[in-house]
Design an enzyme around this catalytic site. Structure first.
Site, PDB file in Angstrom:
ATOM      1  N   LYS A  32       1.052  -0.997   0.167  1.00 41.27           N
ATOM      2  CA  LYS A  32       0.203   0.291  -0.224  1.00 41.27           C
ATOM      3  C   LYS A  32       0.906   0.776  -0.346  1.00 41.27           C
ATOM      4  O   LYS A  32       0.605   1.795  -1.028  1.00 41.27           O
ATOM      5  CB  LYS A  32      -0.643   0.196   1.422  1.00 41.27           C
ATOM      6  CG  LYS A  32      -1.414   1.845   1.150  1.00 41.27           C
ATOM      7  CD  LYS A  32      -2.621   1.197   2.086  1.00 41.27           C
ATOM      8  CE  LYS A  32      -1.320   1.488   3.715  1.00 41.27           C
ATOM      9  NZ  LYS A  32      -1.646   3.387   4.161  1.00 41.27           N
ATOM     10  N   ASN A  33       1.938   1.043   1.011  1.00 40.91           N
ATOM     11  CA  ASN A  33       2.761   2.732   1.170  1.00 40.91           C
ATOM     12  C   ASN A  33       3.557   3.368  -0.588  1.00 40.91           C
ATOM     13  O   ASN A  33       3.774   3.555  -0.664  1.00 40.91           O
ATOM     14  CB  ASN A  33       3.700   2.599   2.243  1.00 40.91           C
ATOM     15  CG  ASN A  33       2.205   2.266   3.992  1.00 40.91           C
ATOM     16  OD1 ASN A  33       1.470   3.056   3.144  1.00 40.91           O
ATOM     17  ND2 ASN A  33       2.888   2.531   4.585  1.00 40.91           N
ATOM     18  N   CYS A 126      -4.575  12.465  12.451  1.00 47.53           N
ATOM     19  CA  CYS A 126      -5.172  11.461  12.592  1.00 47.53           C
ATOM     20  C   CYS A 126      -5.034  10.687  14.049  1.00 47.53           C
ATOM     21  O   CYS A 126      -4.186  10.790  14.619  1.00 47.53           O
ATOM     22  CB  CYS A 126      -4.526  10.654  11.230  1.00 47.53           C
ATOM     23  SG  CYS A 126      -2.534   9.766  11.890  1.00 47.53           S
ATOM     24  N   ARG A 131       1.143  13.921  13.329  1.00 45.98           N
ATOM     25  CA  ARG A 131       1.850  14.059  12.095  1.00 45.98           C
ATOM     26  C   ARG A 131       1.695  14.953  11.114  1.00 45.98           C
ATOM     27  O   ARG A 131       1.825  14.926  10.310  1.00 45.98           O
ATOM     28  CB  ARG A 131       0.853  13.061  11.810  1.00 45.98           C
ATOM     29  CG  ARG A 131       0.987  11.504  11.898  1.00 45.98           C
ATOM     30  CD  ARG A 131      -0.080  10.520  11.149  1.00 45.98           C
ATOM     31  NE  ARG A 131       1.070   9.775  10.429  1.00 45.98           N
ATOM     32  CZ  ARG A 131       0.474   8.986   9.201  1.00 45.98           C
ATOM     33  NH1 ARG A 131      -0.799   8.192   9.408  1.00 45.98           N
ATOM     34  NH2 ARG A 131       1.522   7.789   8.885  1.00 45.98           N
ATOM     35  N   ASP A 330       4.105  -0.078  12.757  1.00 43.55           N
ATOM     36  CA  ASP A 330       2.903  -0.444  11.755  1.00 43.55           C
ATOM     37  C   ASP A 330       2.581  -2.359  11.906  1.00 43.55           C
ATOM     38  O   ASP A 330       1.354  -2.596  11.320  1.00 43.55           O
ATOM     39  CB  ASP A 330       2.802  -0.698  10.537  1.00 43.55           C
ATOM     40  CG  ASP A 330       3.000   1.525   9.765  1.00 43.55           C
ATOM     41  OD1 ASP A 330       2.632   1.860  10.672  1.00 43.55           O
ATOM     42  OD2 ASP A 330       3.125   1.277   8.638  1.00 43.55           O
ATOM     43  N   ARG A 422      -8.857   0.504   4.530  1.00 42.91           N
ATOM     44  CA  ARG A 422      -8.045   1.362   4.374  1.00 42.91           C
ATOM     45  C   ARG A 422      -6.546   0.776   3.694  1.00 42.91           C
ATOM     46  O   ARG A 422      -6.149   0.863   2.534  1.00 42.91           O
ATOM     47  CB  ARG A 422      -7.625   2.153   4.953  1.00 42.91           C
ATOM     48  CG  ARG A 422      -8.347   3.443   5.683  1.00 42.91           C
ATOM     49  CD  ARG A 422      -7.960   4.766   6.473  1.00 42.91           C
ATOM     50  NE  ARG A 422      -6.464   4.722   5.708  1.00 42.91           N
ATOM     51  CZ  ARG A 422      -6.161   5.017   6.685  1.00 42.91           C
ATOM     52  NH1 ARG A 422      -5.921   4.766   7.642  1.00 42.91           N
ATOM     53  NH2 ARG A 422      -4.116   5.421   6.440  1.00 42.91           N
TER      54      ARG A 422
END
Ligand code: UD1
Length: 444
Positions: A32-33, A126, A131, A330, A422
């Site tokens: 994803k990233n 978030c 952030r 993560d 997500r």
């Protein structure tokens, strides 16, 4: 592409029958990233860019919507995304989507360096912390951009009649992944040489650098803490394969460990998982490269391979999250779930984000014995967790609760699935394929 969740979908829950025993092989999706930043990076070249191995996720859809709003043509079919980058309006990034997806801020560097101007809403905070984007902004300013923030919008322009950004020496106060990516992309089309010191070293940075080099950029040192970029006049659109998702892979390894199941993962780059595998070994599990004669995962080969998790008796250990090659933030929530049923005590220290222990309260509902002190979670292992209704608080917390539910006694009901969607492509389908009993239930 999945469309935005309806109100009914937002109320969906995952019902998980505990004491699962998993077996078989699971295919890991693209990262994803990486995919998110490569989609933004496509702006650097003019023409038809094609990305393969892109996961089908809500975040990817949102990035596609942002690029579409900027005038690009985006089409997803299967795991391929086509982006026609010929026509761009650099001022049209929509606030409502940027505010939901921090990665969408990454368009600022490519827009500014290719078109000389960009206007992008601030991504905002978030659930896991404030952030800020100060390091991105300071990097662009060092390259000669005029950056001002007005009414929540970041306006960036070239100054002094210059037609290109100017190469610069930039020392990052912190090896931020996003700031390294923004500066790296901006520097590819700048005039002269840019040196990023204390750069982030994550595999996604290397993937971005490889992507840019294939487009014609000149970049050295990606994957180390000093990256040198020599600006070129133009970049071409290309076809590129996204690397496998090391966080999704790590999540499945933990699912195997917590359910004491031998499972195999296909298409992963073992060296990207080195800190995760080291901690799984310390906890009492073994991870082997399937079909590899010496079973070593330390090979620096970037060829995707199969990895096998061999479960063991779990014992408590200490973990501190750090920038790569340290233990990834993560993966912290998933390991917190795992250590909650390991024998003995564990200390988990979160150093990357200031507010990333929200899953602890939910694990406590399931019977975990965890105390939070500042950014530390002090875990006393319990013999088993009990199924309970729990609420996901952020993306990786949602995965941790699903994993905990697989191992718990009885039924766990996980809400807040918009977080899960997500970042995990078809997590429940992949777990079902491994034999887990779980189902998504929509309200009547
Ligand atoms: C990326 C990943 C995210 C991962 C994180 C750390 C994407 C889309 N997301 O996020 O999954 O958890 O790396 O591995 O790739 N910071 C500042 N100022 C800045 C930028 C960052 O203070 O300008 C701080 C952040 O608040 C945070 C820390 O630096 O505390 C790390 O953030 P960063 O490495 O930038 O993470 P992201 O790129 O946002």
């Amino acid at each position: 592409m999945p469309t935005s969740a309806t109100k009914r979908e937002l109320q969906a829950v995952l019902e998980i029958d505990g004491r699962a025993s998993l077996q078989g092989e699971v295919k890991i999706s693209g990262a994803k990233n990486s995919a998110l930043v490569l989609m933004a990076g496509a702006i650097l070249g003019s023409g038809d860019c094609r990305l393969h191995n892109v996961p089908n996720l809500v975040d990817i859809t949102r990035m596609g919507q942002i690029l579409t709003a900027l005038g690009l043509k985006v089409r997803q079919h299967g795991d391929t995304v086509d982006i026609d980058t010929r026509n761009i309006n650099p001022t049209k990034a929509p606030y409502d989507i940027v505010s939901q997806l921090r990665a969408s801020f990454f368009v600022i560097g490519p827009l500014l360096t290719r078109l000389g101007t960009a206007r992008v809403p601030l991504p905002g905070g978030c659930a896991i912390g404030a952030r800020p984007v100060d390091l991105h902004v300071r990097g662009l300013q060092a390259m000669g951009a005029n950056v001002r923030i007005e009414s929540g919008i970041v306006h960036a322009n070239l100054t002094g009649g210059k037609r290109r950004l100017q190469g610069a020496n930039i020392y990052l106060d912190y090896p931020s992944v996003g700031a390294t990516e923004t500066i790296l992309m901006a520097a590819t089309l700048a005039e002269g040489e840019t040196k990023i010191e204390n750069a982030a070293q994550e595999p996604e940075i290397v993937d971005l650098a490889n992507f840019c080099c294939q487009m014609g950029a000149k970049i050295k040192g990606a994957g180390t803490n000093t990256i040198i970029i020599s600006g070129v006049d133009r970049l071409k659109a290309i076809e590129y394969n996204v690397i496998p998702d090391r966080i999704e892979a790590g999540t499945f390894l933990v699912a195997g460990a917590i359910t004491k199941s031998e499972i195999t993962l296909s298409s992963v780059i073992p060296s990207h998982l080195a800190p995760v595998i080291a901690k799984l070994n310390e906890i009492g599990c073994k991870v082997e490269v399937a079909n590899d004669n010496n079973g070593s995962y330390l090979s620096q080969s970037l060829k995707p391979q199969r990895l096998r998790l061999i479960p063991g008796e779990l014992r408590g250990i200490d973990i501190e999250t750090l920038p790569y090659p340290g233990f990834p933030t993560d993966m912290q929530a998933q390991f917190t779930a795992l250590l909650s049923i390991a024998e003995g005590n564990s200390v988990i220290s979160e150093t990357v984000f200031e507010n990333r222990l929200n899953h602890v309260a939910e694990l406590q509902r399931m019977g975990a014995n965890i105390r939070v002190k500042g950014n530390h979670a002090l875990v006393s292992g319990v013999p088993f967790l009990s199924g309970a209704p729990v609420m996901a608080t952020d993306l990786r917390a949602s995965a941790a609760l699903v994993i905990a539910g697989l191992a718990a006694n009885g039924k766990t009901v996980v809400g807040g699935l918009h977080h899960l969607d997500r970042g995990y492509e078809n997590l429940e389908g992949k777990l079902q394929q491994l034999g887990a009993k779980l189902r998504r239930v929509l309200p009547d």
